[in-house]
Every structure is written in structure tokens, then in C-alpha cells.
Design an enzyme around this catalytic site. Structure first.
Site, PDB file in Angstrom:
ATOM      1  CG  LEU A  20      -2.032  -1.126   1.196  1.00 35.64           C
ATOM      2  CD1 LEU A  20      -2.916  -1.014   2.557  1.00 35.64           C
ATOM      3  CD2 LEU A  20      -2.579  -1.253  -0.052  1.00 35.64           C
ATOM      4  CB  SER A  80       0.274  -5.983   6.519  1.00 35.52           C
ATOM      5  OG  SER A  80       1.189  -6.556   5.536  1.00 35.52           O
ATOM      6  CB  SER A 116      -6.535  -4.829   9.856  1.00 33.15           C
ATOM      7  OG  SER A 116      -6.960  -5.657   9.301  1.00 33.15           O
ATOM      8  CG  ASN A 117     -10.693  -6.881   7.390  1.00 30.49           C
ATOM      9  OD1 ASN A 117     -11.010  -8.088   7.498  1.00 30.49           O
ATOM     10  ND2 ASN A 117      -9.470  -6.774   6.544  1.00 30.49           N
ATOM     11  CE1 TYR A 141      -1.847  -6.122  10.463  1.00 34.53           C
ATOM     12  CE2 TYR A 141      -3.846  -7.227   9.953  1.00 34.53           C
ATOM     13  CZ  TYR A 141      -2.869  -6.225  10.021  1.00 34.53           C
ATOM     14  OH  TYR A 141      -3.308  -5.017   9.143  1.00 34.53           O
ATOM     15  CB  SER A 171      -6.089  -1.783  -0.356  1.00 33.40           C
ATOM     16  OG  SER A 171      -6.146  -0.788  -1.266  1.00 33.40           O
TER      17      SER A 171
END
Length: 269
Positions: A20, A80, A116-117, A141, A171
Site C-alpha cells: 500500500l 500486515s 484493519s478489518n 495481528y 486493497s
């Protein structure tokens, strides 16, 4: 063609060598006069209107140098994916603390925090949730991102540092599977969302789900209307192709039951 107002003189992008970060490197120059890029390695030479400050988020002194003299921060740095807790602790938990305390010392007033989701990954795909639903992390995470959201709230309540906690979905250039038809966020919509977070007059401590204008969604962004994010892209144009190349989900599989997908099954390490 979109016109983006330069809201800040010097903007810091952490995690600039990641997926990203790479997508945002050119886009974020529209938001500032000088874009400071940071990661541990892999940034190459500085291009026009760029500064490069290498830093490891677990190193407080390096983070302090990274944050000095910036006006706002887009924090994409850290791990991530799901990983052993020791690694998550250094990069995502200790790293977030170092970033916020450096921001406090240097007078930075606004941060866009890549949450984050996976903070809410153990809600079911049959549910629609909003920012007031309690976190249900699907792993270390997601847990680290829930910590980051709480840390951001503390630094807003105590020190007035405004933060948009952006719960990024998926994304990528296009959705990779059927789950991403609900979670997809285009790179352009990610930039639109960050722009809205940097430019809205009053941000406070806000949680916003990072998703494009997808017909299928599990997330309600009504609590974040004050940010002014209006997505323009949609996963719907990819639906037919995604269905053609993927199998129907096994509805007994936890990855198909819960919003976190495969993250709910990752580990142990």
C-alpha cells in the site's frame, strides 16, 4: 480529473516500501509539498518532493527522527499479516506507541492509522457491523490493530492528537476471491479516504471502514459521515470474473463463516 488540495507542508508516510505504501507514494504527493517516506529498507533514491528517513518502528530514537518536523502522518508501517506474537509486539504494538509518543513530543496533530478489518474478524459474514460494535480480533495481528485504535483514543483524549483509524478491507488492484467482493478497496478509493481524513475540518478519534462502493458489504460507515469519504470504485465490475475462476465456498469452513476469512485459522506459530 480529480483535484486534491495540499493540506499539509510535510506529510510522513510510514511503511512506504510495502504494497500500500508503494501504491500511495505518488498519490500522496497531491496532498503535500514534501512527502517524507519511511521504512526499514527498500525505498530507493528520493524522487522530486520526497525525503527518505529509514527507521525501524521498534527503535524509539529512529522513530523520533522520522517524525520530527512533519505536519501529519499516514501510518502504514508494521506487519500486515498474521505472525508470531513476538514479531507483532515489536512492529505493531511497540511501534505504534513509539509513533504516537513521538507525535506528541513533536506537536503532530493528525494521524491516519492503518487499522484493519481483522479487528472485527470474528463477526460473521452474515452480520453487518458499525464502528460502535466491540472489537473481535481474529488473531495477533487484529489484536495489535485493536491496541492501536485504543492507543489513538488515549492520545486524542489526553493530548488532542486526532486520528482516523482506517479499518482497511482488502486493497489490491482487483478482488482476488469471493470474500474480497465484500472487502475490496481500490487504490484510488484508499487515496480518497486518506485525503478525506487529512482534510476534514474536525476528525477527532474516528473509526472508518476502508471499502469501495461494493454492493455486498458487512460494514456500515454511518458513524464516519463527518469524514466525507465517498468511494467511487466498486468490486461489482469484477464479480462475474471472480465467480468464474473460484469455487462456491464451503459454508462449514470458518474462513467462509467469519469476516476475517483465512486469518481466523492462521497459526499457531
Amino acid at each position: 480529473m480529480e483535484t486534491t488540495h495540499k493540506t499539509h507542508h510535510r506529510l510522513l508516510l510510514t511503511g512506504a516500501a510495502g504494497g500500500l505504501g508503494t501504491a500511495l507514494r505518488e498519490r500522496l504527493k497531491a496532498n503535500c509539498e514534501v512527502l517524507r517516506l519511511s521504512d526499514r529498507t527498500g525505498l530507493g533514491a528520493a524522487q522530486p518532493r520526497e525525503e527518505i528517513v529509514l527507521a525501524d518502528l521498534s527503535n524509539a530514537d529512529e522513530v523520533d527522527t522520522m517524525v520530527r518536523d512533519v505536519d501529519a502522518i499516514v501510518h502504514m508501517g508494521g506487519i500486515s499479516v498474521e505472525a508470531p506474537f513476538a514479531a507483532i509486539l515489536q512492529a505493531n504494538i511497540l511501534g505504534a506507541y513509539h509513533l504516537y509518543d513521538a507525535a506528541r513530543r513533536h506537536g503532530v496533530r493528525r494521524i491516519v492509522f492503518a487499522s484493519s478489518n481483522h479487528v472485527t474478524g470474528f463477526y460473521k459474514q452474515s452480520e453487518t457491523i458499525h464502528a460502535d460494535h466491540p472489537p473481535r480480533p481474529d488473531g495477533f495481528y487484529g489484536l495489535s490493530k485493536a491496541f492501536g485504535e485504543d492507543l489513538a483514543r488515549l492520545y486524542f483524549d489526553r493530548y488532542g492528537i486526532e486520528t482516523a483509524c482506517v479499518r482497511i478491507g482488502s486493497s489490491f488492484p482487483e478482488p482476488r476471491d469471493r470474500r474480497m467482493l465484500a472487502t475490496w478497496l481500490s487504490f484510488d478509493d484508499l487515496h480518497r479516504l486518506i485525503t478525506a481524513c487529512l482534510s476534514t475540518p474536525v476528525l477527532g478519534h474516528s473509526i472508518v471502514f476502508g471499502m469501495s462502493n461494493n454492493a455486498v458489504t458487512w460494514w456500515d460507515n454511518s458513524r464516519a459521515r463527518h469524514i466525507g469519504f465517498v468511494p467511487r470504485d466498486s468490486s461489482d465490475v469484477f464479480r462475474e470474473a471472480v465467480y468464474a475462476r473460484t469455487q462456491a465456498p464451503d459454508l462449514s469452513d470458518p474462513a467462509a463463516i467469519y469476516q476475517g476469512g483465512a486469518f481466523v485459522k492462521a497459526g499457531p506459530f
